[in-house]
Design a protein around this motif. Structure first.
Motif, short mmCIF file in Angstrom:
data_model
loop_
_atom_site.label_atom_id
_atom_site.label_comp_id
_atom_site.label_asym_id
_atom_site.label_seq_id
_atom_site.Cartn_x
_atom_site.Cartn_y
_atom_site.Cartn_z
N GLU A 10 0.83 -1.20 0.00
CA GLU A 10 0.00 0.00 0.00
C GLU A 10 0.87 1.25 0.00
OE1 GLU A 10 -3.24 2.19 2.90
OE2 GLU A 10 -3.10 -0.01 2.95
N HIS A 11 1.92 1.26 0.81
CA HIS A 11 2.83 2.42 0.85
C HIS A 11 3.56 2.59 -0.49
CE1 HIS A 11 2.02 3.05 5.04
NE2 HIS A 11 2.43 1.82 5.35
N ALA A 12 3.95 1.49 -1.09
CA ALA A 12 4.62 1.56 -2.40
C ALA A 12 3.65 2.10 -3.46
CB ALA A 12 5.14 0.18 -2.80
N GLU A 13 2.39 1.72 -3.37
CA GLU A 13 1.38 2.20 -4.31
C GLU A 13 1.20 3.71 -4.18
OE1 GLU A 13 -1.11 2.05 -7.43
OE2 GLU A 13 -0.02 0.32 -6.65
N HIS A 14 1.20 4.22 -2.93
CA HIS A 14 1.10 5.67 -2.72
C HIS A 14 2.29 6.39 -3.35
CE1 HIS A 14 -2.43 5.78 -0.21
NE2 HIS A 14 -1.92 4.87 0.62
N ALA A 15 3.47 5.82 -3.17
CA ALA A 15 4.68 6.43 -3.74
C ALA A 15 4.62 6.43 -5.28
CB ALA A 15 5.92 5.70 -3.26
N LYS A 16 4.16 5.32 -5.86
CA LYS A 16 4.04 5.22 -7.31
C LYS A 16 3.04 6.24 -7.84
CE LYS A 16 3.01 1.76 -10.83
NZ LYS A 16 2.59 0.37 -11.07
N HIS A 17 1.92 6.39 -7.13
CA HIS A 17 0.88 7.34 -7.53
C HIS A 17 1.43 8.77 -7.48
CE1 HIS A 17 -2.75 9.85 -7.03
NE2 HIS A 17 -3.32 8.94 -7.82
N ALA A 18 2.18 9.08 -6.42
CA ALA A 18 2.74 10.42 -6.29
C ALA A 18 3.75 10.70 -7.38
CB ALA A 18 3.41 10.56 -4.92
N ALA A 19 4.56 9.71 -7.73
CA ALA A 19 5.55 9.90 -8.79
C ALA A 19 4.87 10.13 -10.13
CB ALA A 19 6.49 8.70 -8.84
N SER A 30 5.75 10.59 0.16
CA SER A 30 5.49 9.16 -0.04
C SER A 30 6.72 8.33 0.28
CB SER A 30 5.06 8.91 -1.49
OG SER A 30 3.84 9.57 -1.75
N LEU A 31 7.88 8.82 -0.12
CA LEU A 31 9.13 8.13 0.21
C LEU A 31 9.34 8.10 1.73
CD1 LEU A 31 11.71 6.74 -0.73
CD2 LEU A 31 12.77 9.00 -0.86
N THR A 32 9.03 9.22 2.38
CA THR A 32 9.14 9.29 3.84
C THR A 32 8.21 8.26 4.48
OG1 THR A 32 9.69 11.64 3.73
CG2 THR A 32 8.93 10.80 5.86
N ILE A 33 7.00 8.17 3.96
CA ILE A 33 6.04 7.20 4.49
C ILE A 33 6.58 5.78 4.34
CG2 ILE A 33 3.76 6.17 4.10
CD1 ILE A 33 2.75 9.03 3.44
N ALA A 34 7.15 5.49 3.18
CA ALA A 34 7.69 4.14 2.95
C ALA A 34 8.83 3.84 3.92
CB ALA A 34 8.17 4.02 1.51
N VAL A 35 9.72 4.79 4.14
CA VAL A 35 10.84 4.59 5.08
C VAL A 35 10.30 4.41 6.49
CG1 VAL A 35 12.85 5.70 6.14
CG2 VAL A 35 12.56 5.76 3.65
N LEU A 36 9.36 5.26 6.88
CA LEU A 36 8.78 5.14 8.22
C LEU A 36 8.07 3.80 8.40
CD1 LEU A 36 7.33 8.76 8.68
CD2 LEU A 36 9.26 7.74 9.92
N ALA A 37 7.43 3.31 7.34
CA ALA A 37 6.74 2.02 7.42
C ALA A 37 7.74 0.88 7.64
CB ALA A 37 5.92 1.77 6.16
N VAL A 38 8.89 0.95 6.96
CA VAL A 38 9.92 -0.07 7.15
C VAL A 38 10.47 -0.02 8.58
CG1 VAL A 38 12.26 -0.76 6.46
CG2 VAL A 38 10.55 -0.23 4.72
N VAL A 39 10.73 1.18 9.07
CA VAL A 39 11.24 1.32 10.44
C VAL A 39 10.19 0.84 11.44
CG1 VAL A 39 12.06 2.96 12.18
CG2 VAL A 39 12.81 3.20 9.82
N ALA A 40 8.93 1.19 11.21
CA ALA A 40 7.85 0.75 12.11
C ALA A 40 7.72 -0.77 12.10
CB ALA A 40 6.52 1.41 11.72
#
Length: 188
Positions: A10-19, A30-40
């Protein structure tokens, strides 16, 4: 707070949509969200491991305490036998020396049993302390992973609000604080 195994998609999809929209801020968020999701997800896994280790150490403490209790019961039985042989050897009967020898043997054996019981109690205390350490770590990691999840939610506000930067900055700050809190769980 376990995440679904497909949440990273889902996070990757948001990043793809934003790009695809070409909005740089949205892409960064979106990239920040993806990184935060990995850390979480990583901190969430560490939280789960700490919880499991706390339970395991507590179970081991109970096992060692049960073994120590068994040894103390054996110690008491040997002490009773020693006392009975001493009483029997107190007279002047023909088996006096045999009774006193048996009393000494039971005393020596009970001393060894006592040492083993104390060792087992020490092991139980050590495992209990280990369990408390893992429980404490689990609580800290729970706070950290919660902060990381909140930071992800705050970052999405930046996208939803049409590109406002303050939610993104706040999410980065919350993510850093959550990561620092997670690191502090291993500081001692």
């Amino acid at each position: 707070m376990a995440e679904l195994p497909t949440e990273h998609f889902e996070h990757a999809e948001h990043a793809k949509h934003a790009a695809a929209h070409g909005d740089r801020l949205t892409a960064y968020v979106s990239l920040t969200i993806a990184v935060l999701a990995v850390v979480a997800a990583t901190v969430g896994s560490l939280e789960t491991l700490s919880s499991g280790k706390a339970i395991s150490a507590k179970n081991e403490a109970v096992l060692f305490q049960n073994k120590a209790t068994d040894q103390w019961a054996f110690f008491q039985a040997k002490s009773i036998k020693k006392n009975m042989y001493e009483i029997a050897g107190a007279g002047d009967g023909p088996k006096k020396d045999d009774f006193l020898r048996q009393a000494k043997k039971n005393e020596d054996e009970s001393n060894e049993i006592m040492k083993e019981a104390r060792r087992l109690e020490h092991e139980a205390e050590a495992r209990l302390h280990e369990s408390e350490t893992f429980e404490h770590r689990h609580h800290i990691l729970t706070i950290a992973v919660t902060m990381l999840h909140v930071s992800i939610a705050v970052a999405t506000i930046s996208i939803i609000s049409g590109g406002k930067r303050w939610p993104w900055y706040a999410s980065i700050l919350l993510g850093l604080v959550g990561s620092a809190v997670a690191g502090s769980a291993y500081a001692h």
